[in-house]
Design an enzyme around this catalytic site. Structure first.
Site, mmCIF file in Angstrom:
data_model
loop_
_atom_site.group_PDB
_atom_site.id
_atom_site.type_symbol
_atom_site.label_atom_id
_atom_site.label_comp_id
_atom_site.label_asym_id
_atom_site.label_seq_id
_atom_site.Cartn_x
_atom_site.Cartn_y
_atom_site.Cartn_z
ATOM 1 N N ASP A 3 0.840 -1.201 0.000
ATOM 2 C CA ASP A 3 0.000 0.000 0.000
ATOM 3 C C ASP A 3 0.879 1.255 0.000
ATOM 4 O O ASP A 3 0.567 2.234 0.670
ATOM 5 C CB ASP A 3 -0.923 -0.009 1.221
ATOM 6 C CG ASP A 3 -2.054 1.021 1.111
ATOM 7 O OD1 ASP A 3 -2.314 1.509 -0.024
ATOM 8 O OD2 ASP A 3 -2.677 1.348 2.142
ATOM 9 N N ARG B 135 0.187 9.174 0.514
ATOM 10 C CA ARG B 135 -0.598 9.347 1.750
ATOM 11 C C ARG B 135 -0.032 8.529 2.919
ATOM 12 O O ARG B 135 -0.341 8.795 4.071
ATOM 13 C CB ARG B 135 -2.060 8.939 1.513
ATOM 14 C CG ARG B 135 -2.220 7.479 1.150
ATOM 15 C CD ARG B 135 -3.680 7.068 0.916
ATOM 16 N NE ARG B 135 -3.732 5.680 0.469
ATOM 17 C CZ ARG B 135 -3.613 5.298 -0.794
ATOM 18 N NH1 ARG B 135 -3.451 6.216 -1.732
ATOM 19 N NH2 ARG B 135 -3.648 4.020 -1.131
ATOM 20 N N ASN B 136 0.787 7.526 2.604
ATOM 21 C CA ASN B 136 1.361 6.659 3.637
ATOM 22 C C ASN B 136 2.840 6.944 3.887
ATOM 23 O O ASN B 136 3.579 6.077 4.334
ATOM 24 C CB ASN B 136 1.162 5.183 3.260
ATOM 25 C CG ASN B 136 -0.304 4.790 3.324
ATOM 26 O OD1 ASN B 136 -1.075 5.374 4.086
ATOM 27 N ND2 ASN B 136 -0.694 3.810 2.516
ATOM 28 N N ASP C 250 2.041 3.148 7.733
ATOM 29 C CA ASP C 250 0.832 2.368 7.445
ATOM 30 C C ASP C 250 1.166 0.977 6.912
ATOM 31 O O ASP C 250 1.166 0.736 5.700
ATOM 32 C CB ASP C 250 -0.087 3.103 6.470
ATOM 33 C CG ASP C 250 -1.496 2.515 6.489
ATOM 34 O OD1 ASP C 250 -1.649 1.350 6.911
ATOM 35 O OD2 ASP C 250 -2.436 3.205 6.078
#
Length: 267
Positions: free
Chosen positions: A34, A38-39, A52
């Protein structure tokens, strides 16, 4: 909020930090699954750290091991095609995601594939479309993205190789001066060039001021727009298109052609 306020070498430094974190994960046989902007956590000094780990998995071997999932949601815009199609995740699929993160960073957080639906993304990636360079993106960085987006996962660079590439770019800022020529063009945007207008390969080549190669194309049997849409860099070299600038111009147009054909624009 900070669009255009960083120097390219600063952005490269951020990407180097992300790649270094991913190299560490790969070295201890973990896949993230992932990886996305955003992570990634960023501090005041632009130091980046991977976060994350909800989808992360340990695998037997970073080079050959894979993790196959039977269900669950997949972040389509960041996920390699083999992971979408067969739900097989490897360090190489993380490399694909890193290429998308590069694009996010260089576009100052623009949404990958704009407002396309997930189905549009999947369909066009399978047809060979790849994101064009963000505005003012150095050509060397866009080439790194394209390397990460090789369809055959074994052809993608390792994170160790990516770190070395970014180190070289950081040490030689002049290598970041050459800007990629395509300006974040969305082939499904109504303002994009309408490839439907070209009824022949001759018209298409002439529109790109590449008519000098028409005889080579004819001799090789590339006589329809459908055939043109299937061209690769290797094909162009075989056709006698050896100048990097000419290859890039033709390949950009081929990507747009593929995307519009797959979306039903061409008949």
């Amino acid at each position: 909020a900070n669009d255009g306020k960083f120097q390219a070498v600063q952005l490269v430094g951020m990407l180097r930090g992300i790649a270094s974190g991913m190299q560490y994960l790969s070295d201890i046989n973990y896949i993230h699954r992932d990886l996305a902007a955003r992570n990634v956590l960023v501090n005041n000094n632009l130091v980046c750290k991977i976060a994350d780990f909800g989808l992360s998995r340990e695998i037997e071997c970073a080079t050959e091991g894979d993790y196959t999932t039977r269900g669950g949601k997949i972040p389509v815009r960041w996920t390699a095609p083999e992971a979408i199609a067969f739900r097989k995740f490897t360090s190489a699929s993380d490399v694909w995601s890193f290429g998308i993160v590069c694009w996010e960073v260089m576009s100052y957080g623009e949404r990958p594939y704009w407002n396309w639906s997930n189905q549009d993304v999947i369909k066009n990636i399978e047809k060979g479309y790849r994101l064009s360079a963000p505005m003012d993106c150095p050509e060397a960085l866009h080439q790194l993205m394209l390397d990460c987006w090789q369809k055959e996962r074994s052809y993608r660079p390792s994170f160790a190789s990516i770190v070395k590439t970014l180190d070289k770019l950081s040490r030689c800022p002049d290598s970041l001066r050459k800007i990629a020529v395509n300006k974040n063009q969305n082939p499904l945007d109504p303002r994009a060039p309408d490839m439907m207008q070209f009824k022949s390969v001759s018209e298409w080549l002439n529109s790109l001021k590449m008519g000098r190669y028409l005889e080579n194309f004819d001799h090789a049997g590339v006589s329809t727009m459908e055939a043109a849409a299937g061209l690769t860099r290797k094909n162009l070299t075989t056709l006698g298109v050896t100048l990097a600038g000419h290859q890039k111009k033709l390949l950009n147009s081929v990507q747009m052609l593929r995307a519009q054909m797959s979306d039903g624009f061409l008949v």
